[in-house]
Design a protein around this motif. Structure first.
Motif, PDB file in Angstrom:
ATOM      1  N   TYR A 497       0.879  -1.175   0.000  1.00  0.00           N
ATOM      2  CA  TYR A 497       0.000   0.000   0.000  1.00  0.00           C
ATOM      3  C   TYR A 497       0.909   1.215   0.000  1.00  0.00           C
ATOM      4  CZ  TYR A 497      -3.937   2.950   1.704  1.00  0.00           C
ATOM      5  OH  TYR A 497      -4.926   3.905   1.863  1.00  0.00           O
ATOM      6  N   ARG A 498       1.048   1.845  -1.159  1.00  0.00           N
ATOM      7  CA  ARG A 498       1.966   2.980  -1.289  1.00  0.00           C
ATOM      8  C   ARG A 498       1.254   4.173  -1.928  1.00  0.00           C
ATOM      9  NH1 ARG A 498       7.361   1.157  -1.168  1.00  0.00           N
ATOM     10  NH2 ARG A 498       7.406  -0.504   0.374  1.00  0.00           N
ATOM     11  N   THR A 499       1.095   5.230  -1.163  1.00  0.00           N
ATOM     12  CA  THR A 499       0.559   6.461  -1.752  1.00  0.00           C
ATOM     13  C   THR A 499       1.660   7.271  -2.417  1.00  0.00           C
ATOM     14  OG1 THR A 499       0.799   7.658   0.349  1.00  0.00           O
ATOM     15  CG2 THR A 499      -1.323   6.588  -0.078  1.00  0.00           C
ATOM     16  N   ALA A 500       2.913   6.905  -2.185  1.00  0.00           N
ATOM     17  CA  ALA A 500       4.055   7.502  -2.887  1.00  0.00           C
ATOM     18  C   ALA A 500       4.966   6.361  -3.314  1.00  0.00           C
ATOM     19  CB  ALA A 500       4.807   8.473  -1.983  1.00  0.00           C
ATOM     20  N   PHE A 501       5.310   6.340  -4.593  1.00  0.00           N
ATOM     21  CA  PHE A 501       6.255   5.345  -5.097  1.00  0.00           C
ATOM     22  C   PHE A 501       6.950   5.939  -6.309  1.00  0.00           C
ATOM     23  CE2 PHE A 501       2.167   4.544  -7.092  1.00  0.00           C
ATOM     24  CZ  PHE A 501       2.467   4.345  -8.437  1.00  0.00           C
ATOM     25  N   THR A 502       8.041   5.329  -6.714  1.00  0.00           N
ATOM     26  CA  THR A 502       8.847   5.904  -7.784  1.00  0.00           C
ATOM     27  C   THR A 502       8.829   5.008  -9.019  1.00  0.00           C
ATOM     28  OG1 THR A 502      10.929   4.815  -7.194  1.00  0.00           O
ATOM     29  CG2 THR A 502      10.387   6.858  -6.031  1.00  0.00           C
ATOM     30  N   THR A 503       9.247   5.591 -10.135  1.00  0.00           N
ATOM     31  CA  THR A 503       9.444   4.836 -11.364  1.00  0.00           C
ATOM     32  C   THR A 503      10.937   4.594 -11.539  1.00  0.00           C
ATOM     33  OG1 THR A 503       9.683   6.809 -12.744  1.00  0.00           O
ATOM     34  CG2 THR A 503       7.438   5.986 -12.361  1.00  0.00           C
ATOM     35  N   ALA A 504      11.280   3.795 -12.541  1.00  0.00           N
ATOM     36  CA  ALA A 504      12.688   3.495 -12.800  1.00  0.00           C
ATOM     37  C   ALA A 504      13.480   4.764 -13.108  1.00  0.00           C
ATOM     38  CB  ALA A 504      12.809   2.503 -13.952  1.00  0.00           C
ATOM     39  N   LYS A 505      12.805   5.786 -13.647  1.00  0.00           N
ATOM     40  CA  LYS A 505      13.475   7.054 -13.948  1.00  0.00           C
ATOM     41  C   LYS A 505      13.591   7.953 -12.722  1.00  0.00           C
ATOM     42  CE  LYS A 505      12.036   7.131 -18.811  1.00  0.00           C
ATOM     43  NZ  LYS A 505      11.300   7.888 -19.856  1.00  0.00           N
ATOM     44  N   GLY A 506      13.017   7.517 -11.610  1.00  0.00           N
ATOM     45  CA  GLY A 506      13.132   8.279 -10.375  1.00  0.00           C
ATOM     46  C   GLY A 506      11.966   9.208 -10.091  1.00  0.00           C
ATOM     47  N   GLN A 507      11.029   9.321 -11.028  1.00  0.00           N
ATOM     48  CA  GLN A 507       9.890  10.207 -10.840  1.00  0.00           C
ATOM     49  C   GLN A 507       8.973   9.668  -9.750  1.00  0.00           C
ATOM     50  OE1 GLN A 507       9.263  13.195 -12.322  1.00  0.00           O
ATOM     51  NE2 GLN A 507       7.523  13.375 -10.947  1.00  0.00           N
ATOM     52  N   VAL A 508       8.557  10.533  -8.840  1.00  0.00           N
ATOM     53  CA  VAL A 508       7.672  10.110  -7.757  1.00  0.00           C
ATOM     54  C   VAL A 508       6.222  10.158  -8.230  1.00  0.00           C
ATOM     55  CG1 VAL A 508       6.964  10.465  -5.371  1.00  0.00           C
ATOM     56  CG2 VAL A 508       9.286  11.026  -6.057  1.00  0.00           C
ATOM     57  N   ASN A 509       5.511   9.074  -8.018  1.00  0.00           N
ATOM     58  CA  ASN A 509       4.078   9.010  -8.276  1.00  0.00           C
ATOM     59  C   ASN A 509       3.341   9.109  -6.949  1.00  0.00           C
ATOM     60  OD1 ASN A 509       3.220   7.165 -11.227  1.00  0.00           O
ATOM     61  ND2 ASN A 509       5.151   8.207 -10.842  1.00  0.00           N
ATOM     62  N   PHE A 510       2.156   9.709  -6.983  1.00  0.00           N
ATOM     63  CA  PHE A 510       1.329   9.802  -5.788  1.00  0.00           C
ATOM     64  C   PHE A 510      -0.056   9.238  -6.087  1.00  0.00           C
ATOM     65  CE2 PHE A 510       4.459  13.210  -5.214  1.00  0.00           C
ATOM     66  CZ  PHE A 510       4.928  12.890  -3.948  1.00  0.00           C
ATOM     67  N   ARG A 511      -0.665   8.623  -5.069  1.00  0.00           N
ATOM     68  CA  ARG A 511      -1.997   8.069  -5.200  1.00  0.00           C
ATOM     69  C   ARG A 511      -2.842   8.450  -3.991  1.00  0.00           C
ATOM     70  NH1 ARG A 511      -0.040   7.605  -9.446  1.00  0.00           N
ATOM     71  NH2 ARG A 511       0.026   5.783 -10.848  1.00  0.00           N
ATOM     72  N   ARG A 512      -4.145   8.293  -4.126  1.00  0.00           N
ATOM     73  CA  ARG A 512      -5.064   8.583  -3.025  1.00  0.00           C
ATOM     74  C   ARG A 512      -4.845   7.593  -1.879  1.00  0.00           C
ATOM     75  NH1 ARG A 512      -8.051   8.899  -7.840  1.00  0.00           N
ATOM     76  NH2 ARG A 512      -9.239  10.839  -8.158  1.00  0.00           N
ATOM     77  N   ASP A 513      -5.056   8.066  -0.687  1.00  0.00           N
ATOM     78  CA  ASP A 513      -4.981   7.215   0.512  1.00  0.00           C
ATOM     79  C   ASP A 513      -6.356   6.565   0.687  1.00  0.00           C
ATOM     80  OD1 ASP A 513      -4.245   6.032   2.879  1.00  0.00           O
ATOM     81  OD2 ASP A 513      -4.055   7.896   4.023  1.00  0.00           O
ATOM     82  N   VAL A 514      -6.652   5.567  -0.164  1.00  0.00           N
ATOM     83  CA  VAL A 514      -8.020   5.071  -0.308  1.00  0.00           C
ATOM     84  C   VAL A 514      -8.599   4.497   0.988  1.00  0.00           C
ATOM     85  CG1 VAL A 514      -7.960   4.674  -2.775  1.00  0.00           C
ATOM     86  CG2 VAL A 514      -7.073   2.912  -1.261  1.00  0.00           C
ATOM     87  N   TYR A 515      -7.782   3.897   1.820  1.00  0.00           N
ATOM     88  CA  TYR A 515      -8.250   3.339   3.090  1.00  0.00           C
ATOM     89  C   TYR A 515      -7.877   4.214   4.285  1.00  0.00           C
ATOM     90  CZ  TYR A 515      -8.905  -1.163   0.592  1.00  0.00           C
ATOM     91  OH  TYR A 515      -9.289  -2.175  -0.263  1.00  0.00           O
ATOM     92  N   GLY A 516      -7.201   5.333   4.050  1.00  0.00           N
ATOM     93  CA  GLY A 516      -6.796   6.202   5.153  1.00  0.00           C
ATOM     94  C   GLY A 516      -5.669   5.637   5.999  1.00  0.00           C
ATOM     95  N   ARG A 517      -4.973   4.621   5.489  1.00  0.00           N
ATOM     96  CA  ARG A 517      -3.936   3.969   6.304  1.00  0.00           C
ATOM     97  C   ARG A 517      -2.687   4.828   6.441  1.00  0.00           C
ATOM     98  NH1 ARG A 517      -4.313  -2.192   3.778  1.00  0.00           N
ATOM     99  NH2 ARG A 517      -6.495  -2.566   4.400  1.00  0.00           N
ATOM    100  N   ASP A 518      -2.276   5.478   5.362  1.00  0.00           N
ATOM    101  CA  ASP A 518      -1.041   6.253   5.445  1.00  0.00           C
ATOM    102  C   ASP A 518      -1.196   7.460   6.362  1.00  0.00           C
ATOM    103  OD1 ASP A 518       0.262   4.481   3.869  1.00  0.00           O
ATOM    104  OD2 ASP A 518       0.902   5.908   2.353  1.00  0.00           O
ATOM    105  N   ALA A 519      -2.397   8.006   6.449  1.00  0.00           N
ATOM    106  CA  ALA A 519      -2.624   9.114   7.377  1.00  0.00           C
ATOM    107  C   ALA A 519      -2.392   8.650   8.815  1.00  0.00           C
ATOM    108  CB  ALA A 519      -4.050   9.657   7.219  1.00  0.00           C
ATOM    109  N   ARG A 520      -2.816   7.443   9.122  1.00  0.00           N
ATOM    110  CA  ARG A 520      -2.623   6.910  10.475  1.00  0.00           C
ATOM    111  C   ARG A 520      -1.155   6.602  10.736  1.00  0.00           C
ATOM    112  NH1 ARG A 520      -7.055   2.265  10.356  1.00  0.00           N
ATOM    113  NH2 ARG A 520      -6.212   1.751  12.420  1.00  0.00           N
TER     114      ARG A 520
END
Length: 537
Positions: A497-520
């Motif tokens: 479960y990653r709301t932030a992850f990178t690509t092979a080129k190093g670019q950071v991707n962001f996603r919604r915290d769909v279950y609210g887990r990362d906020a906790r």
């Protein structure tokens, strides 16, 4: 700052090293050695692992001796503490100033023993934090069903005592490409925060190509600060801005249309501090899966927030498909854990989970025994139950039957399921409900993961053991019979479960915290002492 030999009294130095270098112990030194060892034993007793380490070496020091090796250990540890914040660790948890003050003040054997164990205790805390994480996953979010691979205090100290100190400490953090890229992204974001962040938010409900004005300028400036657009003075929503918006949308899991609508502007206006929190949480999560053998040369990675399933070979994504995950309710959310896929079932039956039977189907059957007629109702011996007798006499606790949907075009699992047997009854599978895969947010299942391209997924897995994986699969599919196919080489599966992850080129991707887990998790990290750098006003 390293502790130097002059911080020790000469008699104590001789006493502590006499047994090693063969010097005769002068009068009174033996008592000091005894006092030192007794103090080490008393102080180490608070931790079974530290106590076991010192017992095994007859309470001899690894930090407080006068030799070059002990000095190198002290210097390497203090240097590592200075880098703790770079790893998103709670900097004040490793109070190097207090340790240095304690070292400088130590004069007698008892004080030296206290310093010895204090350094070991600080080392173990730091080593476990940077290698396996600051938090205990399941204590923060109960549906994170994984234990961080935490090494014991005794093991860490024993290995450290026989290693080159600086090299040992450098090897503790995850060595994955993902962790290193996240760490670089964190440092870049810190520099951006020092420069004032990403600038003013875009105050508009929607901004479209061809427009001009203040909202376009704000959008342009924000995209420039984020690195999506080269510096320009243009105030028009031109092709360059459109392309930048499209790239941003792709990196944030949004519909790629080049229009800065509501969801896109919400993502663009997300404060830099909030994005930094996501990166810090991702680094902590990467420490939780810092397994000794890695994730596997070939493994399956399902990122719940990205609604995707990937096959990864030697750190390269070789197959990827969209996924649907569990719905947002606590009883349907997909848990996080790792296991091993060892077989697939072609033309599967669906054995309805007990929770779905009693919560969803039993109320229908009580009102109408003929409801959900596509499902077989069977007793404990597998015999079909006569629906004519009705089910009104049963409650959720007393309903004694099982339910099964045979293979077929309407089967809830579609044409194939991929099994990594686990106590949570979670697996990957096909689905007849293909319309859900076109949506941005795909959280609709009862917890299992549905795949958009299950046949291609099967071909990719079978390619390792069949010269004609497609033909092999299709022949069994056409038979209509429920068929188990074992994988010759089981494949590790990691539900992350990653709301932030990178690509092979190093670019950071962001996603919604769909279950609210990362906020906790962020709240727990902050409570533990992890802090963001101050932003310049």
């Amino acid at each position: 700052m390293a502790m130097t030999a002059h911080a020790f009294t000469r008699p104590l130095i001789i006493a502590l090293t006499a047994g090693v270098i063969g010097l005769a112990v002068p009068h009174g030194a033996e008592a000091q050695v005894t006092a030192f060892k007794q103090t080490v034993a008393e102080q180490a007793a608070r931790s079974d692992g530290i106590a076991a380490f010192y017992r095994a070496r007859d309470f001899e020091p690894i930090w407080t001796g006068p030799g070059d090796t002990d000095r190198a250990r002290r210097a390497a540890l203090l240097e590592a503490f200075a880098m703790a914040a770079d790893h998103g660790l709670p900097r004040d948890r490793y109070d190097d100033r207090a340790l240095v003050a304690q070292m400088q003040a130590a004069r007698i054997a008892r004080e030296m023993g206290e310093v010895e164990v204090a350094l070991s205790r600080a080392f173990v805390q730091f080593a476990q934090d940077i290698q396996s994480g600051v938090l205990t996953p399941g204590q923060v979010v109960s549906l994170i069903k994984r234990e961080a691979p935490k090494r014991s205090a005794e093991s860490l100290l024993s290995d450290f005592a026989s290693a080159e100190p600086a090299a040992f400490l450098r090897a503790l953090p995850p060595q994955s490409y993902e962790y290193n890229r996240l760490m670089r992204a964190k440092m870049m974001m810190e520099r951006q925060m020092e420069q004032g962040g990403w600038g003013p938010a875009v105050s508009a409900a929607k901004v479209e190509p061809g427009q001009s004005g203040a909202a376009v300028v704000a959008l342009r400036d924000r995209l420039i600060s984020m690195g999506y657009l080269r510096p320009t003075a243009s105030a028009v929503y031109d092709d360059a801005v459109t392309e930048a918006v499209q790239n941003f949308q792709e990196d944030n899991g949004l519909t790629v249309d080049g229009v800065a609508g509501g969801d896109t502007l919400t993502a663009i206006n997300t404060p830099l501090e909030e994005r930094m929190q996501s990166v810090l949480v991702a680094m902590e999560r990467e420490r939780w899966i810092n397994l000794p053998g890695g994730l596997g040369k070939r493994h399956i990675r399902v990122n719940l927030t990205d609604f995707s399933a990937k096959i990864v070979d030697d750190d390269k994504i070789t197959f990827e498909t969209r996924a649907v995950i569990g719905a947002g309710g606590l009883d349907r959310q997909t848990p996080e854990f790792s296991d091993e896929m060892d077989h697939m079932v072609i033309n599967p039956s669906w054995y309805v989970p007990r929770s779905i039977i009693v919560n969803e189907y039993l109320p229908l059957l009580r009102r109408n025994p003929g409801a959900v007629s596509h499902l077989e109702i069977t007793d404990s011996r597998g015999r079909r139950v006569n629906r004519g007798r009705g089910f009104s006499q049963y409650s959720a606790s007393s309903f004694p039957f099982s339910m099964r949907q045979p293979p077929g075009p309407r089967n809830a699992l579609g044409t194939v399921k991929f099994m990594f047997p686990n106590k949570y009854n979670i697996y990957l599978h096909d689905t007849p409900a293909k319309n859900l895969f076109s949506r941005e947010v795909r959280a609709y299942s009862h917890g299992c993961i549905r795949l958009n391209d299950p046949h291609d997924f099967a071909y990719a897995l079978l390619a390792r053991q069949s010269d004609d994986p497609q033909g092999f699969f299709q022949a069994r599919l056409r038979s209509g019979a429920e068929t188990r196919v074992d994988l010759d080489d089981p494949v590790p599966v990691h539900l992350i479960y990653r709301t932030a992850f990178t690509t092979a080129k190093g670019q950071v991707n962001f996603r919604r915290d769909v279950y609210g887990r990362d906020a906790r998790i962020w709240q727990a990290l902050r409570a533990a002492g992890v802090a963001l750098p101050a932003q310049r006003s």
